[in-house]
Every structure is written in C-alpha cells, then in structure tokens.
Design an enzyme around this catalytic site. Structure first.
Site, PDB file in Angstrom:
ATOM      1  N   SER A  26     -10.571  17.894  -7.412  1.00 21.69           N
ATOM      2  CA  SER A  26     -11.115  16.712  -6.739  1.00 21.69           C
ATOM      3  C   SER A  26     -12.538  16.539  -7.265  1.00 21.69           C
ATOM      4  CB  SER A  26     -11.092  16.888  -5.222  1.00 21.69           C
ATOM      5  OG  SER A  26     -11.730  18.090  -4.851  1.00 21.69           O
ATOM      6  N   GLU A  28     -16.575  14.678  -6.803  1.00 18.72           N
ATOM      7  CA  GLU A  28     -17.535  14.036  -5.906  1.00 18.72           C
ATOM      8  C   GLU A  28     -18.463  13.121  -6.702  1.00 18.72           C
ATOM      9  OE1 GLU A  28     -19.513  16.244  -2.663  1.00 18.72           O
ATOM     10  OE2 GLU A  28     -21.389  15.662  -3.659  1.00 18.72           O
ATOM     11  N   ALA A  62     -28.382   9.199   4.797  1.00 13.53           N
ATOM     12  CA  ALA A  62     -28.601   8.931   6.225  1.00 13.53           C
ATOM     13  C   ALA A  62     -29.113   7.511   6.478  1.00 13.53           C
ATOM     14  CB  ALA A  62     -29.585   9.944   6.783  1.00 13.53           C
ATOM     15  N   GLY A 119     -24.738  16.521   8.553  1.00 17.15           N
ATOM     16  CA  GLY A 119     -25.774  15.727   7.894  1.00 17.15           C
ATOM     17  C   GLY A 119     -27.133  16.399   8.013  1.00 17.15           C
ATOM     18  N   ASP A 120     -28.036  16.014   7.114  1.00 13.51           N
ATOM     19  CA  ASP A 120     -29.383  16.604   7.128  1.00 13.51           C
ATOM     20  C   ASP A 120     -30.206  15.973   8.236  1.00 13.51           C
ATOM     21  OD1 ASP A 120     -28.753  18.132   4.916  1.00 13.51           O
ATOM     22  OD2 ASP A 120     -29.317  16.538   3.522  1.00 13.51           O
ATOM     23  N   ASP A 165     -22.595  31.656  10.886  1.00  6.31           N
ATOM     24  CA  ASP A 165     -22.162  30.591   9.981  1.00  6.31           C
ATOM     25  C   ASP A 165     -20.632  30.561   9.884  1.00  6.31           C
ATOM     26  OD1 ASP A 165     -22.847  28.487   8.333  1.00  6.31           O
ATOM     27  OD2 ASP A 165     -22.906  29.714   6.527  1.00  6.31           O
ATOM     28  N   LYS A 172     -14.927  24.381  13.042  1.00  7.92           N
ATOM     29  CA  LYS A 172     -14.562  23.134  12.336  1.00  7.92           C
ATOM     30  C   LYS A 172     -13.069  23.124  11.989  1.00  7.92           C
ATOM     31  CE  LYS A 172     -18.167  23.501   9.287  1.00  7.92           C
ATOM     32  NZ  LYS A 172     -19.192  23.076   8.289  1.00  7.92           N
ATOM     33  N   PHE A 223     -32.706  22.252  -6.884  1.00 11.02           N
ATOM     34  CA  PHE A 223     -31.538  22.143  -5.974  1.00 11.02           C
ATOM     35  C   PHE A 223     -31.282  23.468  -5.267  1.00 11.02           C
ATOM     36  CE2 PHE A 223     -28.355  18.902  -8.050  1.00 11.02           C
ATOM     37  CZ  PHE A 223     -29.155  17.860  -7.628  1.00 11.02           C
ATOM     38  N   HIS A 273     -13.249  21.663  -6.583  1.00 15.15           N
ATOM     39  CA  HIS A 273     -13.953  20.404  -6.298  1.00 15.15           C
ATOM     40  C   HIS A 273     -15.173  20.343  -7.220  1.00 15.15           C
ATOM     41  CE1 HIS A 273     -15.094  16.999  -3.767  1.00 15.15           C
ATOM     42  NE2 HIS A 273     -16.318  17.485  -3.664  1.00 15.15           N
TER      43      HIS A 273
END
Length: 300
Positions: A26, A28, A62, A119-120, A165, A172, A223, A273
């Site tokens: 997949s 992104e 966002a 989200g951040d 974590d 989830k 990053f 991915h």
C-alpha cells in the site's frame, strides 16, 4: 571448496528469487500545496497504480485548508483511478458530530477504508482526553469501515513507556481496527521484537511495516528526531559523503529499502506500506525488485 561455493550460489539465487510477488503493498501520499506538487503527485499515482496496491492513503493536516485538499485528492482517486482510497482522519480538531458527518459522507461517496489517528496536538494544548481508539469506535458505529491505525515499534514519543503504548494499540484493535501500520523504522530488529510483543499481548491483526525509501538523509535526520526513530550507524555510513550526490543517494536509498523488505519478508511479513513522499521512482523500483509488477493481460 566447490561444494561450499555451490551451496553459497544456490542460497544467493534463492534469496533473489524468493520474493516473487507474494506480498501486498500500500502507498501513502500527501495533499499537494502548489501546482508543481500537484503534478508530481498525480504522475506518481499514475505510475504506481498498475502495481495494484491494497489501498493508497492520503494524509491529513489539522488545518481546514489541508483538509479540503485531502478530500479533493481522495475524490479524484475515487473517480479517476481503480485504486482504493483511504483518507487519514484525525480527531484532535473536530467534534464528535462533525466526525460522524464526515464518516457518513465518506461512506456515501464510496470510501470504505480509513486510516484513523488521534492527530498531532497543537502547541500549548491540554493533555488529550480522546484517543485514536475512540475514533475507531466512532467510525465502526457509523459503518463497517476497513480501518488502519498507527503503531510505534520504537514507542510513541508521548507514551509513558513501551507497555503503555502497547496497551493503547490493543485498545485500538479491540475497538475494531483491521490492521496497524508502523511508523517508519530502519532497525529491523526493533520491528520484529515489537511484532512478537504484539502477539504476546493478544493483538491478532497484521502489523504492517511502514517503509520510508530515503533519498535525503539530512531531511531524514530531522524527521527521525521528531518521531523518536533511531537511525543505526550502518545507515549513517551508507549515506556518508553523498550530500552533493543525489543520483547515488537514490540507488543507496532503494538498496536499503529492498534489503529491509527482503529480511522482513523472510520473517513472514506479507504486507508493506510505503511512505512515498509523493515520489514514485524509488517505490516503483523497490516493488519491481520484490516481484510486485503490473498485471499483464493474458492473450486470449
């Protein structure tokens, strides 16, 4: 001596042949912010489309301007390609009613796959009270979406510890997520250890490794610093001295990713991915090498 040599060449040939397309991929992409980036995005999507990925995801910023761009990329993928489009959806900047409406709208427009993220948090935000697991539950209550969530082999930067974590990831999955996609990594051992811990914790979905084909090591260091990803010393050595040599960096980057996928696939990983950064060349070359190729129509 001849025997050892024969054994060696056999194992070498085996390792080059063994990846003959038995994997799923997949991709992104992110929404473009300029006409040039838009052109690059669409040429990449067209180039990668024949590889028949399971889905392609589109990231989501966002602020509402980026959100609209995400929607328009998703619409175009839905209408103009044969790809399965999976928009990213975050809950930090939206109320529950708004998220429900958006989910209904996506379902009505034929979107069946979503990447669900917390989200951040904007700077200065209070501690979050809603999490990705809440978003997964909300989406599943609207319709039976195919949902991917994020996983962090090297631990989410905000998590109290690795165990907390992992418990969050299990929440989830228990809320209905279909798979987890990892943050990018270069330490293959850390992914494999993480996968074992997921199994031990009763997480029974595919933990899909997120692969970032690297061409710009300077940018990667930035990053990685932001995302708690370790860059092994061998990776530094690979890119050492190539600051002004982009064409060699492309080859080195492709080679690193191909080696990683080979090792992972030997360890039984079947889904990958790719974080394409809207560029097709490296991802296409890696997929080709791994036996993921356009379907050739058979002569009738």
């Amino acid at each position: 001596m001849a025997f050892h040599h024969a054994q060696f060449s056999q194992s070498l040939n085996q390792s080059l042949a063994e990846l003959n397309g038995g994997i799923n991929v997949s991709f992104e992409f992110f929404p473009p912010s300029t006409p040039e980036m838009e052109k690059l995005l669409w040429s990449s999507i067209r180039r990668l489309e024949p590889l028949n990925p399971k889905f392609v995801s589109v990231t989501y910023g966002a602020n509402s301007g980026v959100r609209d761009r995400t929607h328009s990329v998703i619409d175009r993928i839905q209408n103009e390609t044969n790809l399965v489009a999976a928009p990213h959806l975050t809950l930090v900047d939206a109320e529950e009613a708004e998220l429900r409406d958006l989910a209904k709208q996506y379902w009505e427009n034929g979107v069946r796959s979503i990447v669900a993220l917390r989200g951040d948090l904007p700077d200065g935000s209070p501690k979050p009270t809603r999490f990705a697991a809440d978003l997964v539950g909300l989406l599943k209550s609207v319709a039976d979406f195919d949902i991917s969530v994020a996983a962090y082999p090297e631990v989410h930067p905000e998590a109290a510890n690795a165990q907390a974590d992992l418990i969050n990831l299990k929440r989830k999955i228990d809320a209905g997520a279909n798979r987890a996609i990892t943050q990018f990594f270069f330490d293959v051992e850390s992914y494999l250890r993480f996968r074992d811990r997921c199994v031990a914790a009763g997480i029974d979905v595919e933990i899909v490794p997120g692969i970032l084909p690297v061409t710009n090591f300077t940018q990667l260091k930035r990053f990685a610093g932001l995302t708690n990803v370790s860059l092994p010393s061998w990776l530094h050595k690979q890119f050492d001295g190539l600051e002004d040599d982009p064409s060699t960096r492309q080859l080195v980057g492709a080679n690193v990713a191909i080696d990683m996928v080979k090792v992972l696939s030997r360890e039984g990983v079947k889904d990958f991915h790719f974080y394409t950064l809207n560029r097709a060349e490296l991802t296409y070359a890696i997929c080709h090498t791994l036996g993921v190729r356009p379907q050739v129509a058979s002569a009738s």
